[in-house]
Write a protein that holds these residues in place. Structure first.
Motif, mmCIF file in Angstrom:
data_model
loop_
_atom_site.group_PDB
_atom_site.id
_atom_site.type_symbol
_atom_site.label_atom_id
_atom_site.label_comp_id
_atom_site.label_asym_id
_atom_site.label_seq_id
_atom_site.Cartn_x
_atom_site.Cartn_y
_atom_site.Cartn_z
ATOM 1 N N UNK A 60 71.174 42.315 -135.835
ATOM 2 C CA UNK A 60 70.065 43.087 -135.274
ATOM 3 C C UNK A 60 68.809 42.229 -135.115
ATOM 4 N N UNK A 61 68.552 41.342 -136.091
ATOM 5 C CA UNK A 61 67.387 40.454 -135.986
ATOM 6 C C UNK A 61 67.531 39.526 -134.781
ATOM 7 N N UNK A 62 68.679 38.897 -134.637
ATOM 8 C CA UNK A 62 68.890 37.994 -133.498
ATOM 9 C C UNK A 62 68.794 38.743 -132.175
ATOM 10 N N UNK A 63 69.326 39.969 -132.148
ATOM 11 C CA UNK A 63 69.255 40.772 -130.927
ATOM 12 C C UNK A 63 67.821 41.092 -130.550
ATOM 13 N N UNK A 64 66.907 40.990 -131.519
ATOM 14 C CA UNK A 64 65.489 41.241 -131.286
ATOM 15 C C UNK A 64 64.688 39.956 -131.117
ATOM 16 N N UNK A 65 65.358 38.812 -131.031
ATOM 17 C CA UNK A 65 64.670 37.546 -130.812
ATOM 18 C C UNK A 65 64.063 36.941 -132.053
ATOM 19 N N UNK A 66 64.575 37.334 -133.243
ATOM 20 C CA UNK A 66 64.075 36.788 -134.507
ATOM 21 C C UNK A 66 65.194 35.992 -135.170
ATOM 22 N N UNK A 101 66.601 47.454 -129.286
ATOM 23 C CA UNK A 101 65.384 47.832 -128.566
ATOM 24 C C UNK A 101 65.120 49.326 -128.694
ATOM 25 N N UNK A 102 66.157 50.140 -128.530
ATOM 26 C CA UNK A 102 65.983 51.596 -128.611
ATOM 27 C C UNK A 102 65.556 52.044 -130.009
ATOM 28 N N UNK A 103 66.141 51.432 -131.048
ATOM 29 C CA UNK A 103 65.913 51.878 -132.418
ATOM 30 C C UNK A 103 64.670 51.248 -133.055
ATOM 31 N N UNK A 104 64.409 49.956 -132.724
ATOM 32 C CA UNK A 104 63.355 49.226 -133.437
ATOM 33 C C UNK A 104 62.330 48.570 -132.517
ATOM 34 N N UNK A 105 62.430 48.817 -131.224
ATOM 35 C CA UNK A 105 61.576 48.131 -130.257
ATOM 36 C C UNK A 105 60.097 48.432 -130.383
ATOM 37 N N UNK A 106 59.741 49.518 -131.050
ATOM 38 C CA UNK A 106 58.330 49.884 -131.208
ATOM 39 C C UNK A 106 57.653 49.113 -132.335
ATOM 40 N N UNK A 107 58.437 48.297 -133.074
ATOM 41 C CA UNK A 107 57.909 47.547 -134.211
ATOM 42 C C UNK A 107 57.887 46.059 -133.915
ATOM 43 N N UNK A 108 57.148 45.309 -134.730
ATOM 44 C CA UNK A 108 57.049 43.869 -134.550
ATOM 45 C C UNK A 108 57.300 43.150 -135.873
ATOM 46 N N UNK A 125 77.788 39.374 -133.403
ATOM 47 C CA UNK A 125 77.787 39.442 -131.936
ATOM 48 C C UNK A 125 76.479 40.047 -131.439
ATOM 49 N N UNK A 126 75.398 39.330 -131.641
ATOM 50 C CA UNK A 126 74.063 39.861 -131.349
ATOM 51 C C UNK A 126 73.865 40.177 -129.875
ATOM 52 N N UNK A 127 74.597 39.516 -128.990
ATOM 53 C CA UNK A 127 74.465 39.787 -127.560
ATOM 54 C C UNK A 127 74.935 41.192 -127.185
ATOM 55 N N UNK A 128 75.680 41.854 -128.082
ATOM 56 C CA UNK A 128 76.168 43.208 -127.817
ATOM 57 C C UNK A 128 75.266 44.284 -128.434
ATOM 58 N N UNK A 129 74.160 43.867 -129.070
ATOM 59 C CA UNK A 129 73.307 44.816 -129.779
ATOM 60 C C UNK A 129 71.885 44.896 -129.217
ATOM 61 N N UNK A 130 71.629 44.233 -128.104
ATOM 62 C CA UNK A 130 70.258 44.181 -127.578
ATOM 63 C C UNK A 130 69.705 45.567 -127.256
#
Length: 250
Positions: free
Chosen positions: A168-174, A111-118, A102-107
């Motif tokens: 988590x990957x899908x929630x980050x657009x990957x 972002x808070x935990x891993x948003x500083x990385x690419x 359910x990636x739509x519930x993890x956005x």
């Protein structure tokens, strides 16, 4: 594997290693107890095959194979990801939420935990976070357990670890997909599950449990989540009798 069928039943089997460029099947043999039908069909994304079986009474299957894996173990942190709008069409489905992911519930969390990385650095951080935060506990989940359940419980088995990483990957657009595999070093020995992440223009295997390096894994099949890659689908009733998986590296 062995199952007892109460009546004539259709079964969909996916246990054979896919014969593709980075893993060549050197020898392979599959045997069944008495069956009345067998036919092969392509599996998800054309990776491997599924086998339709029609059987009654006790169904037994024995599969053995020798595989040459020719795949480097890459440094994930050096790999880049593409913006969603630039992704190839065949990867877009793996950005979407699915039954167990359910990636739509993890956005917000992603972002808070891993948003500083690419890119690969973000995926590697997710993998490390799961490995350090979750306990591998056989029997702690079941066929209904989702990534959200596992996230709350902080424990699970390989399929659960894979579902969380994919989510988590899908929630980050990957793009990320579920992979059923054989791998040596897995304890306890069984079918294993890992994630495959789309980075630098191709798919890369990532095992959130840390038990299976990418260069030792033999892929069976892929899908959005575990619902797409069951080793045995039963269209009726079946009673489990026994099953064993042995994977060795030479």
């Amino acid at each position: 594997m062995a199952y007892e069928l109460s009546q004539t039943t259709d079964l969909l089997l996916q246990v054979e290693v896919a014969d593709v460029a980075d893993q060549r099947v050197l020898t392979s043999e599959i045997d069944f107890s008495h069956i009345s039908h067998m036919s092969r069909v392509p599996a998800e994304d054309g990776l491997g095959e599924r086998i339709w079986i029609r059987a009654d009474g006790e169904f037994r299957c024995a599969y053995s194979a020798r595989i040459h894996v020719d795949r480097p173990a890459l440094d994930l942190t050096a790999l880049s990801s593409a913006m969603p709008r630039l992704l190839p069409w065949h990867t877009v489905r793996y950005l979407m939420p699915s039954r167990y992911c359910q990636s739509d519930q993890f956005s917000s969390f992603a972002e808070d935990e891993f948003g500083h990385l690419e890119g690969g650095a973000k995926i590697d951080a997710m993998r490390a976070w799961i490995h350090s935060t979750f306990k591998y506990v056989p029997g702690s989940s079941n066929a209904q357990t989702t990534a959200l359940d596992t996230f709350v419980q902080r424990q699970g088995i390989c399929r659960d670890f894979a579902h969380v990483l994919i989510t988590l990957a899908r929630a980050s657009g990957i793009p990320a997909r579920f992979v059923s595999v054989y791998a040596p070093g897995v304890t306890p020995q069984d079918f294993h599950a890992v994630a495959e992440i789309y980075l630098d223009g191709t798919w890369h295997l990532v095992d959130a449990t840390g038990m299976a390096p990418a260069d030792t894994i033999a892929r069976i099949g892929v899908g959005s989540d575990a619902a797409d890659v069951a080793f045995l689908g039963v269209f009726g009733q079946a009673k489990f009798v026994e099953q064993s998986v042995v994977v060795t590296k030479s």
